[in-house]
Design a protein around this motif. Structure first.
Motif, PDB file in Angstrom:
ATOM      1  N   ARG A 799     -12.796  -2.478   1.555  1.00 24.14           N
ATOM      2  CA  ARG A 799     -12.217  -3.387   0.564  1.00 24.14           C
ATOM      3  C   ARG A 799     -13.075  -3.509  -0.687  1.00 24.14           C
ATOM      4  O   ARG A 799     -12.558  -3.545  -1.800  1.00 24.14           O
ATOM      5  CB  ARG A 799     -11.990  -4.761   1.207  1.00 24.14           C
ATOM      6  CG  ARG A 799     -10.727  -4.779   2.019  1.00 24.14           C
ATOM      7  CD  ARG A 799     -10.719  -5.753   3.165  1.00 24.14           C
ATOM      8  NE  ARG A 799      -9.473  -5.582   3.917  1.00 24.14           N
ATOM      9  CZ  ARG A 799      -9.282  -4.592   4.791  1.00 24.14           C
ATOM     10  NH1 ARG A 799     -10.255  -3.740   5.051  1.00 24.14           N
ATOM     11  NH2 ARG A 799      -8.122  -4.468   5.424  1.00 24.14           N
ATOM     12  N   LEU A 800     -14.364  -3.570  -0.510  1.00 27.65           N
ATOM     13  CA  LEU A 800     -15.237  -3.741  -1.668  1.00 27.65           C
ATOM     14  C   LEU A 800     -15.114  -2.564  -2.632  1.00 27.65           C
ATOM     15  O   LEU A 800     -15.053  -2.748  -3.855  1.00 27.65           O
ATOM     16  CB  LEU A 800     -16.684  -3.895  -1.194  1.00 27.65           C
ATOM     17  CG  LEU A 800     -17.634  -4.675  -2.107  1.00 27.65           C
ATOM     18  CD1 LEU A 800     -17.124  -6.082  -2.349  1.00 27.65           C
ATOM     19  CD2 LEU A 800     -19.025  -4.718  -1.493  1.00 27.65           C
ATOM     20  N   THR A 801     -15.058  -1.353  -2.095  1.00 22.59           N
ATOM     21  CA  THR A 801     -14.940  -0.180  -2.973  1.00 22.59           C
ATOM     22  C   THR A 801     -13.585  -0.129  -3.663  1.00 22.59           C
ATOM     23  O   THR A 801     -13.457   0.471  -4.737  1.00 22.59           O
ATOM     24  CB  THR A 801     -15.159   1.117  -2.174  1.00 22.59           C
ATOM     25  OG1 THR A 801     -14.342   1.098  -0.999  1.00 22.59           O
ATOM     26  CG2 THR A 801     -16.625   1.287  -1.806  1.00 22.59           C
ATOM     27  N   ALA A 802     -12.581  -0.740  -3.070  1.00 18.57           N
ATOM     28  CA  ALA A 802     -11.275  -0.823  -3.734  1.00 18.57           C
ATOM     29  C   ALA A 802     -11.263  -1.950  -4.755  1.00 18.57           C
ATOM     30  O   ALA A 802     -10.923  -1.753  -5.924  1.00 18.57           O
ATOM     31  CB  ALA A 802     -10.172  -1.027  -2.698  1.00 18.57           C
ATOM     32  N   TRP A 803     -11.645  -3.149  -4.319  1.00 23.65           N
ATOM     33  CA  TRP A 803     -11.587  -4.304  -5.207  1.00 23.65           C
ATOM     34  C   TRP A 803     -12.374  -4.091  -6.501  1.00 23.65           C
ATOM     35  O   TRP A 803     -11.957  -4.531  -7.569  1.00 23.65           O
ATOM     36  CB  TRP A 803     -12.148  -5.534  -4.494  1.00 23.65           C
ATOM     37  CG  TRP A 803     -11.271  -6.051  -3.395  1.00 23.65           C
ATOM     38  CD1 TRP A 803      -9.931  -5.882  -3.251  1.00 23.65           C
ATOM     39  CD2 TRP A 803     -11.704  -6.862  -2.281  1.00 23.65           C
ATOM     40  NE1 TRP A 803      -9.481  -6.512  -2.116  1.00 23.65           N
ATOM     41  CE2 TRP A 803     -10.537  -7.129  -1.511  1.00 23.65           C
ATOM     42  CE3 TRP A 803     -12.915  -7.373  -1.880  1.00 23.65           C
ATOM     43  CZ2 TRP A 803     -10.591  -7.900  -0.351  1.00 23.65           C
ATOM     44  CZ3 TRP A 803     -12.980  -8.140  -0.734  1.00 23.65           C
ATOM     45  CH2 TRP A 803     -11.827  -8.404   0.035  1.00 23.65           C
ATOM     46  N   LEU A 804     -13.527  -3.454  -6.398  1.00 21.39           N
ATOM     47  CA  LEU A 804     -14.398  -3.301  -7.558  1.00 21.39           C
ATOM     48  C   LEU A 804     -14.153  -2.008  -8.329  1.00 21.39           C
ATOM     49  O   LEU A 804     -14.779  -1.793  -9.370  1.00 21.39           O
ATOM     50  CB  LEU A 804     -15.866  -3.369  -7.124  1.00 21.39           C
ATOM     51  CG  LEU A 804     -16.376  -4.764  -6.770  1.00 21.39           C
ATOM     52  CD1 LEU A 804     -17.749  -4.682  -6.119  1.00 21.39           C
ATOM     53  CD2 LEU A 804     -16.431  -5.651  -8.012  1.00 21.39           C
ATOM     54  N   SER A 805     -13.248  -1.170  -7.855  1.00 26.23           N
ATOM     55  CA  SER A 805     -13.056   0.119  -8.528  1.00 26.23           C
ATOM     56  C   SER A 805     -12.570  -0.001  -9.976  1.00 26.23           C
ATOM     57  O   SER A 805     -12.956   0.820 -10.806  1.00 26.23           O
ATOM     58  CB  SER A 805     -12.111   1.007  -7.717  1.00 26.23           C
ATOM     59  OG  SER A 805     -10.835   0.418  -7.592  1.00 26.23           O
TER      60      SER A 805
END
Length: 973
Positions: A799-805
């Protein structure tokens, strides 16, 4: 244990058995080197096209984001960077939310700044502009703009901005110019265009009319004059007196045709009795002078004229009063009568209560002149800012200098007019005033109001047809504003107030580099020719040859059966705001993979009077609606002290330097951290704060990657089997999922970055990683606790790599590729669905209470370390006394020592001894910071009585002994 050469038992080194994080993801990012490599890969795979293709294959809804075109005349600055990064946030976040996003970058290419640069080039080669053919001049302007499109396009892409760069638009493309002219001809066909001779803001330096959006205001010192107009008609007491006016533009006195007054203001005749004495000059007023002024302003006038004493003689009724021009006794050309005209624009705020009225040089002057039945507007000043030859006494004198080193400075006209007023005996006083004065937005030179024939689009004429239903352009635009979403919401009021009061749209310019009006005027009537066949031929020619077709081809090529001798060809160019306001027509419409109106426009707040407004008016005039559904605005970028950036002040921040030194990611995170809706600041200290925030984020991602080394699906733990701490982290992911989605949907990028950075530093680093580090490193790989931890870390990473992309696109791409090198770009992903079952309010409440108790324990251990009674928390075995039942119950099912990061811990119900440690803000918790008893485990360093219980590993705790036995078995030892 192993025997050494002397037969003695040597302690085993257990480091190889500890499951330490492993990852090639470096601690130091090296962004200036890394980012171009990532950009190269995105270019190789045509990332933007791939993203659209994938979303279209998934049946995603279409989101159209229309790019407000920057001007193609120089390297990008920090304002450009903020603007384009915010736009990239929009594009990437909408892809992330599951949309197919249409974004075509574009450029505004016509206009004065490019003309000046090209004129300078020709002058440097010894050629004046009038010595260069229009075709050659326009070709060079086109080359100049094309060069900067290339430069800016490269710099924007270096920032990480994705879009359909291969099919970028520009207002100077032949097809664009043709569409702009076609859009303009729609106003002609509707009868909304007219030619009016009235005062407009005119730049003598640029030799063209300017619209409101092209004006900015700067402090300027103007001469002020109090001028006497002798009364020649009125009551017996008034004839022989003089009406006194006050103005900051003495040069407009030759253009005076009337004096305006307000019937609600009280005026009187004042008779001069004595002048001030001991002055270094001779005052122009004399005893016996009879002066008519507003009663409330009389003292100001007396002081300005150096009058020591006067008496108020009688009230004055200004209706029907007529004056002589103050220069009439010097030249018969000023022998006309000057009537007094009632006007509600006259106030008692300053001056004399009377307004000198030159209908060719002021909007209020023009309106009051027309309102009283006058139609002829005098022409006084020519396009070069000089008096026409027919102006008595002042022919040829410059109001504004347009050549040489003095270009943009006021010329001799003001001084010459004042000298003549003194000679005529009608200058009462003069002075100087610093005030806000209109200047050209581009040249920074002062402008003047000047009467000139120009083309206007009507704001208040009814428009027939189903799209307008008899509504005016103003009414249609206001209705469209009310139907538009604004972020922030106050943007609606800002643009609405501007549209409510704006004058008719001035659309003609007297320059060379731009889209032509491309219309013919019938000489007998002065009306524009509205023939669809003629318009079609014009637009087809421009589409094939560019705007040059209009200027180079004979009129007969376009007129068809119309007699060319009956028509005048208009060579004016269109207001560049009309160009950019038409971009929706040739960028969005007519494409299967786009739609109009656009879902969103985003620009700086100054564009409420610029591009937002011109786009609104153009679309409302031609389509009866706005070209956008939502408008997002950002403020301006200031230095760290809150001052406007200026090269002269040396406080500019160059985005190119930041990218070279720190990487574009730092600029992107700065843009994500600030409240872009307000004016934001940037500087070395702020950027260092951004770098620190980035470093913490990178460390979090690196820890996740290291802890997930070798993770596979066989390890995954189901929700039902998760320990309490993991359930809490999953609950936080559920919370953040909703928050991130809502923030992206409403363009609140700061509300994505802030909670996620707090989650990384708080929930993850300070809580979860800190507690689970021991289990992650030291538990055997198949233990439930370690597997649950790695399962949650996997879900966090996902999720973090998606949310912050959208915000940290380079780093999230690097992280994703590090873990999944064959999975394709991180940018192709959508936000993973977060199960509703992850919501766990009870667990959240529990961990809130646990953290409350932990604060008190941490405080107690800090005192022990400070006093050198312990070295590390693992040397402690705190006994915690808790009076509140709910706090004690929160630890049910938890290992308190694990939570406190100590070797041992015990919880006791009750107050605790008097000497126990207490925190004022944590009520009902007392801590006895006892030391741990037992031996220190050689692998985990925990101090426990059980160390040595397993004879195979006499220096390990039972947990560690079991883990090492597992490791030995796996490695054949």
């Amino acid at each position: 244990m192993a025997n050494d050469a002397h037969g003695e038992t040597a302690a085993r080194d257990y480091r190889e058995t500890v499951f330490l994080p492993e990852t090639p993801f470096p601690m130091r990012a090296g962004l200036p080197k890394l980012e171009p490599e990532i950009l190269g890969e995105w270019a190789r795979t045509d990332l933007y096209a791939a993203m659209r293709k994938k979303r279209q294959a998934d049946g995603a809804p279409l989101f159209v984001f229309h790019d407000g075109p920057p001007y193609a005349n120089g390297a990008i600055h920090i304002g450009h960077s903020l603007n384009k990064i915010l736009k990239d946030f929009v594009v990437r976040s909408r892809f992330l939310l599951g949309y197919d996003v249409d974004y075509v970058p574009g450029w505004d290419c016509h206009g004065l700044p490019i003309e000046w640069k090209v004129e300078e080039e020709f002058r440097s080669k010894g050629r004046r502009k009038d010595e260069v053919s229009k075709a050659e001049f326009r070709a060079r302007c086109r080359e100049y703009a094309e060069h900067w499109i290339g430069v800016q396009g490269g710099e924007f892409q270096r920032l990480g901005v994705i879009g359909d760069w291969a099919n970028r638009y520009s207002t100077m493309d032949f097809s664009s110019e043709a569409k702009i002219v076609e859009e303009f001809h729609k106003f002609v066909a509707m009868g909304q265009l007219y030619r009016g001779s009235k005062p407009v803001m005119w730049s003598p330096v640029e030799r063209t009319a300017l619209a409101d959006a092209e004006i900015e205001y700067h402090d300027h010192v103007s001469p002020t004059v109090w001028v006497k107009f002798p009364v020649i008609e009125g009551s017996d007491g008034e004839v022989g007196a003089s009406v006194v006016i006050w103005t900051t533009t003495p040069w407009t006195i030759p253009a005076n045709r009337a004096i305006s007054y307000n019937p609600d203001i009280a005026y009187s005749v004042y008779v001069v009795e004595a002048m001030e004495t001991g002055l270094p000059f001779e005052p122009w007023a004399k005893p016996g002078d009879r002066l008519v002024v507003a009663d409330r302003l009389a003292e100001d006038v007396r002081a300005a004229a150096k009058i020591d004493r006067w008496r108020r003689e009688e009230r004055v009724d200004c209706q029907g009063m007529v004056c002589a021009h103050p220069l009439a006794n010097l030249d018969s050309g000023y022998g006309f009568a000057v009537p007094l005209l009632a006007g509600d624009h006259v106030t008692e705020d300053a001056g004399t209560g009377f307004v000198h009225t030159a209908p060719g040089h002021g909007q209020d002057d023009y309106q009051v002149w027309l309102a009283h039945g006058h139609r002829e507007i005098p022409d006084t000043v020519d396009p070069d800012g000089a008096y026409y030859d027919h102006v008595p006494l002042f022919a040829g004198l410059k109001v504004l200098e347009t050549e040489g080193k003095k270009a943009g400075k006021f010329g001799p006209a003001n001084g010459a007019v004042m000298d003549r007023l003194i000679e005529a005996g009608n200058l009462l006083a003069r002075g100087r005033l610093e005030h806000s004065y209109p200047h050209s937005w581009r040249s920074k030179a002062p402008v003047i109001f000047r009467n000139t024939p120009q083309w206007f689009i009507r704001m208040d004429a009814p428009i027939e047809g189903p799209a307008h239903q008899g509504k005016t352009l103003r009414q249609t635009a206001l209705r469209a504003i009310d139907a538009t979403e604004f972020y922030p919401a106050q943007g609606r009021n800002r643009i609405r107030s501007m549209v409510e009061t704006r004058p008719d749209w001035l659309v003609s310019r007297q320059r060379a580099w731009g889209s032509p009006l491309a219309i013919f005027i019938e000489k007998d009537t002065g009306h524009p020719l509205a023939d669809p066949d003629v318009s079609k031929r014009i637009c087809e020619a421009i589409a094939e040859e560019g705007a040059d077709a209009w200027f180079n081809r004979p009129a007969s090529d376009f007129l068809g059966n119309h007699d060319p001798d009956r028509y005048e060809k208009v060579d004016d160019i269109l207001d560049v705001w009309f160009d950019s306001g038409s971009t929706h027509a040739f960028t969005l419409e007519g494409r299967a993979d786009s739609h109009s109106p656009a879902d969103c426009y985003l620009e700086g707040s100054d564009q409420h009077r610029g591009w937002f407004q011109s786009s609104l008016l153009e679309s409302c005039g031609t389509r009866g609606r706005a070209p956008f559904k939502a408008v997002v605005t950002h403020g301006f970028t200031l230095d760290e002290k809150g001052e406007k950036m200026s090269k002269s002040l040396g406080n500019t921040i160059e985005p190119q330097a930041i990218m070279k030194d720190s990487g574009a990611e730092i600029l992107r995170l700065w843009a994500a951290m600030v409240d872009y809706a307000e004016d934001q600041r940037i500087g070395k200290t702020i950027l260092q704060t951004t770098v620190d925030g980035y470093r913490k984020l990178r460390n979090t991602v690196r820890y996740l990657l290291g802890g997930l080394a070798g993770f596979d699906e066989a390890e995954r733990v189901a929700l039902a089997d998760m320990p309490p701490l993991e359930r809490y982290i999953l609950h936080r992911l559920w919370q953040l999922d909703g928050l991130v989605r809502r923030a992206y949907e409403t363009y609140r990028f700061q509300d994505v970055w802030r909670p996620l950075s707090e989650f990384c530093s708080g929930d993850l680093s300070a809580l979860y990683f800190d507690i689970r580090r021991d289990a992650l490193y030291c538990d055997r790989p198949d233990s439930l606790r370690r597997r649950a931890c790695r399962t949650v870390m996997d879900l966090v990473f996902e999720r973090l790599t998606a949310w912050l992309s959208p915000l940290a696109c380079f780093t999230m791409e690097e992280a994703w590729a590090t873990r999944f090198p064959s999975a394709g770009s991180n940018c192709l992903r959508v936000i993973p669905e977060t199960p509703a079952e992850w919501r766990n309010d009870a667990e959240a409440e529990r961990w809130g209470r646990v953290e409350t108790v932990t604060r008190a324990v941490t405080g107690a251990l800090e005192v022990e370390r400070r006093e050198k009674r312990i070295g590390a928390a693992l040397e402690a075995a705190p006994r915690v006394h808790i009076t509140a039942p709910e706090l004690l119950a929160a630890f049910e099912g938890l290992d308190a020592a694990e939570v406190f990061r100590t070797s041992q811990a015990s919880l006791v119900a009750g107050e605790g001894p008097e000497g126990a440690f207490r925190l004022d803000e944590v009520k009902g918790v007392a801590v006895e910071p006892l030391k741990a008893e037992g031996q220190k485990c050689a692998r985990s360093w925990r101090i426990l009585p059980e160390v040595g219980s397993d004879p195979r590993y006499p220096d390990l705790s039972l947990r560690d002994a079991d883990a090492v036995a597992y490791w030995d078995e796996q490695h054949g030892e």
